[in-house]
Design a protein around this motif. Structure first.
Motif, PDB file in Angstrom:
ATOM      1  N   TRP A   1       0.834  -1.208   0.000  1.00 45.06           N
ATOM      2  CA  TRP A   1       0.000   0.000   0.000  1.00 45.06           C
ATOM      3  C   TRP A   1       0.870   1.261   0.000  1.00 45.06           C
ATOM      4  N   ILE A   2       1.895   1.279   0.860  1.00 45.84           N
ATOM      5  CA  ILE A   2       2.791   2.440   0.904  1.00 45.84           C
ATOM      6  C   ILE A   2       3.473   2.625  -0.450  1.00 45.84           C
ATOM      7  N   ALA A   3       3.908   1.510  -1.041  1.00 50.83           N
ATOM      8  CA  ALA A   3       4.573   1.589  -2.345  1.00 50.83           C
ATOM      9  C   ALA A   3       3.629   2.115  -3.415  1.00 50.83           C
ATOM     10  N   GLN A   4       2.370   1.688  -3.366  1.00 47.87           N
ATOM     11  CA  GLN A   4       1.395   2.173  -4.355  1.00 47.87           C
ATOM     12  C   GLN A   4       1.156   3.666  -4.191  1.00 47.87           C
ATOM     13  N   VAL A   5       1.035   4.102  -2.935  1.00 50.77           N
ATOM     14  CA  VAL A   5       0.836   5.533  -2.689  1.00 50.77           C
ATOM     15  C   VAL A   5       2.031   6.331  -3.209  1.00 50.77           C
ATOM     16  N   LEU A   6       3.224   5.778  -3.041  1.00 55.51           N
ATOM     17  CA  LEU A   6       4.446   6.443  -3.495  1.00 55.51           C
ATOM     18  C   LEU A   6       4.774   6.138  -4.952  1.00 55.51           C
ATOM     19  N   GLU A   7       3.979   5.252  -5.562  1.00 57.25           N
ATOM     20  CA  GLU A   7       4.200   4.822  -6.945  1.00 57.25           C
ATOM     21  C   GLU A   7       5.584   4.218  -7.133  1.00 57.25           C
ATOM     22  N   THR A   8       5.968   3.385  -6.167  1.00 57.42           N
ATOM     23  CA  THR A   8       7.267   2.698  -6.251  1.00 57.42           C
ATOM     24  C   THR A   8       7.089   1.197  -6.104  1.00 57.42           C
ATOM     25  N   GLU A   9       5.955   0.670  -6.544  1.00 57.39           N
ATOM     26  CA  GLU A   9       5.666  -0.750  -6.342  1.00 57.39           C
ATOM     27  C   GLU A   9       6.725  -1.651  -6.956  1.00 57.39           C
ATOM     28  N   ALA A  10       7.329  -1.203  -8.049  1.00 59.13           N
ATOM     29  CA  ALA A  10       8.324  -2.044  -8.724  1.00 59.13           C
ATOM     30  C   ALA A  10       9.545  -2.293  -7.848  1.00 59.13           C
ATOM     31  N   ALA A  11       9.762  -1.439  -6.838  1.00 64.30           N
ATOM     32  CA  ALA A  11      10.930  -1.600  -5.978  1.00 64.30           C
ATOM     33  C   ALA A  11      10.721  -2.628  -4.877  1.00 64.30           C
ATOM     34  N   LEU A  12       9.504  -3.120  -4.733  1.00 62.86           N
ATOM     35  CA  LEU A  12       9.222  -4.096  -3.684  1.00 62.86           C
ATOM     36  C   LEU A  12       9.836  -5.453  -4.007  1.00 62.86           C
ATOM     37  N   PRO A  13      10.214  -6.231  -2.964  1.00 59.19           N
ATOM     38  CA  PRO A  13      10.688  -7.602  -3.199  1.00 59.19           C
ATOM     39  C   PRO A  13       9.595  -8.417  -3.891  1.00 59.19           C
ATOM     40  N   PRO A  14       9.961  -9.379  -4.746  1.00 57.98           N
ATOM     41  CA  PRO A  14       8.961 -10.174  -5.465  1.00 57.98           C
ATOM     42  C   PRO A  14       7.959 -10.851  -4.543  1.00 57.98           C
ATOM     43  N   GLU A  15       8.415 -11.361  -3.378  1.00 57.26           N
ATOM     44  CA  GLU A  15       7.490 -12.057  -2.492  1.00 57.26           C
ATOM     45  C   GLU A  15       6.441 -11.115  -1.909  1.00 57.26           C
ATOM     46  N   THR A  16       6.801  -9.840  -1.720  1.00 58.56           N
ATOM     47  CA  THR A  16       5.833  -8.863  -1.207  1.00 58.56           C
ATOM     48  C   THR A  16       4.800  -8.531  -2.269  1.00 58.56           C
ATOM     49  N   ARG A  17       5.267  -8.340  -3.521  1.00 57.00           N
ATOM     50  CA  ARG A  17       4.319  -8.063  -4.608  1.00 57.00           C
ATOM     51  C   ARG A  17       3.379  -9.252  -4.802  1.00 57.00           C
ATOM     52  N   GLN A  18       3.923 -10.471  -4.684  1.00 53.18           N
ATOM     53  CA  GLN A  18       3.092 -11.659  -4.860  1.00 53.18           C
ATOM     54  C   GLN A  18       2.069 -11.770  -3.737  1.00 53.18           C
ATOM     55  N   GLY A  19       2.473 -11.456  -2.501  1.00 57.09           N
ATOM     56  CA  GLY A  19       1.538 -11.502  -1.382  1.00 57.09           C
ATOM     57  C   GLY A  19       0.413 -10.510  -1.545  1.00 57.09           C
ATOM     58  N   ALA A  20       0.742  -9.307  -2.012  1.00 55.81           N
ATOM     59  CA  ALA A  20      -0.294  -8.296  -2.231  1.00 55.81           C
ATOM     60  C   ALA A  20      -1.232  -8.719  -3.364  1.00 55.81           C
ATOM     61  N   MET A  21      -0.668  -9.333  -4.409  1.00 57.67           N
ATOM     62  CA  MET A  21      -1.505  -9.813  -5.513  1.00 57.67           C
ATOM     63  C   MET A  21      -2.468 -10.894  -5.023  1.00 57.67           C
ATOM     64  N   ALA A  22      -1.990 -11.784  -4.157  1.00 59.58           N
ATOM     65  CA  ALA A  22      -2.859 -12.830  -3.609  1.00 59.58           C
ATOM     66  C   ALA A  22      -4.025 -12.214  -2.844  1.00 59.58           C
ATOM     67  N   GLN A  23      -3.766 -11.142  -2.087  1.00 61.27           N
ATOM     68  CA  GLN A  23      -4.847 -10.458  -1.362  1.00 61.27           C
ATOM     69  C   GLN A  23      -5.857  -9.858  -2.321  1.00 61.27           C
ATOM     70  N   ARG A  24      -5.376  -9.258  -3.414  1.00 66.68           N
ATOM     71  CA  ARG A  24      -6.286  -8.694  -4.415  1.00 66.68           C
ATOM     72  C   ARG A  24      -7.168  -9.788  -5.022  1.00 66.68           C
ATOM     73  N   ILE A  25      -6.552 -10.926  -5.309  1.00 67.29           N
ATOM     74  CA  ILE A  25      -7.301 -12.030  -5.917  1.00 67.29           C
ATOM     75  C   ILE A  25      -8.387 -12.536  -4.974  1.00 67.29           C
ATOM     76  N   HIS A  26      -8.042 -12.723  -3.711  1.00 69.45           N
ATOM     77  CA  HIS A  26      -9.040 -13.198  -2.742  1.00 69.45           C
ATOM     78  C   HIS A  26     -10.181 -12.193  -2.591  1.00 69.45           C
ATOM     79  N   ALA A  27      -9.855 -10.907  -2.585  1.00 66.15           N
ATOM     80  CA  ALA A  27     -10.899  -9.888  -2.483  1.00 66.15           C
ATOM     81  C   ALA A  27     -11.803  -9.924  -3.711  1.00 66.15           C
ATOM     82  N   PHE A  28     -11.212 -10.111  -4.900  1.00 64.17           N
ATOM     83  CA  PHE A  28     -11.995 -10.185  -6.132  1.00 64.17           C
ATOM     84  C   PHE A  28     -12.940 -11.386  -6.105  1.00 64.17           C
ATOM     85  N   ILE A  29     -12.438 -12.512  -5.628  1.00 62.27           N
ATOM     86  CA  ILE A  29     -13.276 -13.711  -5.526  1.00 62.27           C
ATOM     87  C   ILE A  29     -14.456 -13.467  -4.586  1.00 62.27           C
TER      88      ILE A  29
END
Length: 327
Positions: free
Chosen positions: A196-224
């Motif tokens: 969330w902090i990275a998105q607000v700062l528009e620096t999501e690409a700088a996050l470790p891959p496992e953090t981006r994957q964890g956030a994506m999993a949360q988005r997917i569960h919310a969508f479901i």
């Protein structure tokens, strides 16, 4: 059950504001607390220890919370504080910025900086409601930038929505969670907060891959959760909605869901929703096929077969048994 509940009403009226000052100081950082309601203060706090992360849903009467430069020099736990406001109003002077907050807003505060927070009452109940989070700054994958401190941030869009849902869900489900769940929930929250902090700062690409994957999993569960009613909800639809390949969806989902497939998750959540409604006395006259269709299961035979496989009895038998026990 996880968490411990603290209530000001458990101590004499003249000691309640001091009790609340001590509670907030132990949970977050030392503060001065004053209130127009000091003679008979009221507050309630649930403290959830999720590994190194602390979450504390709270309701409280209006007060002023002041952390001075002297207090910072005397004691600095080196934490980042997040607050989600659910009811009432706030005005906060922190990090060289003064801002106001209403329900659905989020803000960040650094324990290494002074701050002056004023909480205003909710006209209907006379109390505020919020969720606080304390995170050691060293554990964040994205450093807490000064430009975010004390700033009104939205919990109504993007990853902010997921963060809001996660925090309010923790409060609702605290009585059903087990102590062994706490470390895993803390890890999920750290990833979600960093994303969330990275998105607000528009620096999501700088996050470790496992953090981006964890956030994506949360988005997917919310969508479901939001689309269970749609019979056309499939893994392919979910992948397309998140602009990822089907194989990548299956890979990140299985890692996050401990081996459960996407299709199995959809089926389980639909059956759980239908089961809850079948046991609801207020819906006893609603036809079973209507309940099933409402949960994205329009074919009665398929629903009945899946329900029996999951729960060992037909939907009709389960409804009869559940409503008989309630009576």
């Amino acid at each position: 059950m996880i968490g411990t509940v603290f209530r000001c009403e458990d101590v004499p009226a003249h000691d309640r504001l001091e009790f609340w000052r001590e509670r907030v100081g132990r949970t977050a950082a030392p503060l001065e607390v004053t209130s127009d309601y000091a003679a008979d203060y009221w507050a309630e706090q649930r403290v959830l220890e999720l590994g190194p992360v602390t979450v504390w849903p709270t309701s409280f009467r209006p007060a002023r919370f002041l952390r001075t430069a002297k207090m910072v020099r005397q004691s600095d736990p080196e934490i980042l504080h997040l607050r989600l406001l659910l009811r009432g109003g706030l005005a906060f002077d922190h990090g060289g910025r003064t801002d106001t907050f209403s329900p659905g807003d989020l803000y960040l505060a650094d324990s290494s900086r002074p701050g002056d927070l004023r909480a205003y009452d909710d006209r209907e109940s006379g109390a505020l409601k919020a969720v606080g989070v304390e995170v050691p700054k060293a554990l964040l994958h994205v450093p807490p930038h000064r430009e975010l401190l004390g700033r009104r941030l939205s919990g109504r869009e993007g990853i902010g929505v997921l963060l809001t849902e996660f925090l309010t869900g923790l409060d609702r489900q605290a009585d059903t969670l087990r102590p062994s769940d706490a470390p895993r929930l803390g890890t999920v929250l750290l990833d979600l907060l960093s994303a969330w902090i990275a998105q607000v700062l528009e620096t999501e690409a700088a996050l470790p891959p496992e953090t981006r994957q964890g956030a994506m999993a949360q988005r997917i569960h919310a969508f479901i959760r939001q689309n269970l009613h749609d019979p056309e909800l499939t893994p392919r639809v979910i992948a397309a909605a998140h602009h990822i390949s089907l194989s990548y969806l299956h890979r990140i989902f299985q890692e996050a869901a401990q081996g459960e497939t996407v299709a199995a998750c959809i089926r389980r959540r639909r059956l759980e929703g239908a089961r809850r409604e079948l046991a609801d006395p207020a819906l006893r006259t609603t036809p079973i096929h209507t309940i099933a269709a409402r949960w994205g299961l329009p074919r009665a035979a398929d629903f009945s077969r899946a329900f029996r496989t999951a729960y060992g009895m037909s939907p009709k038998e389960y409804r009869l048994q559940s409503l008989t026990v309630r009576e």
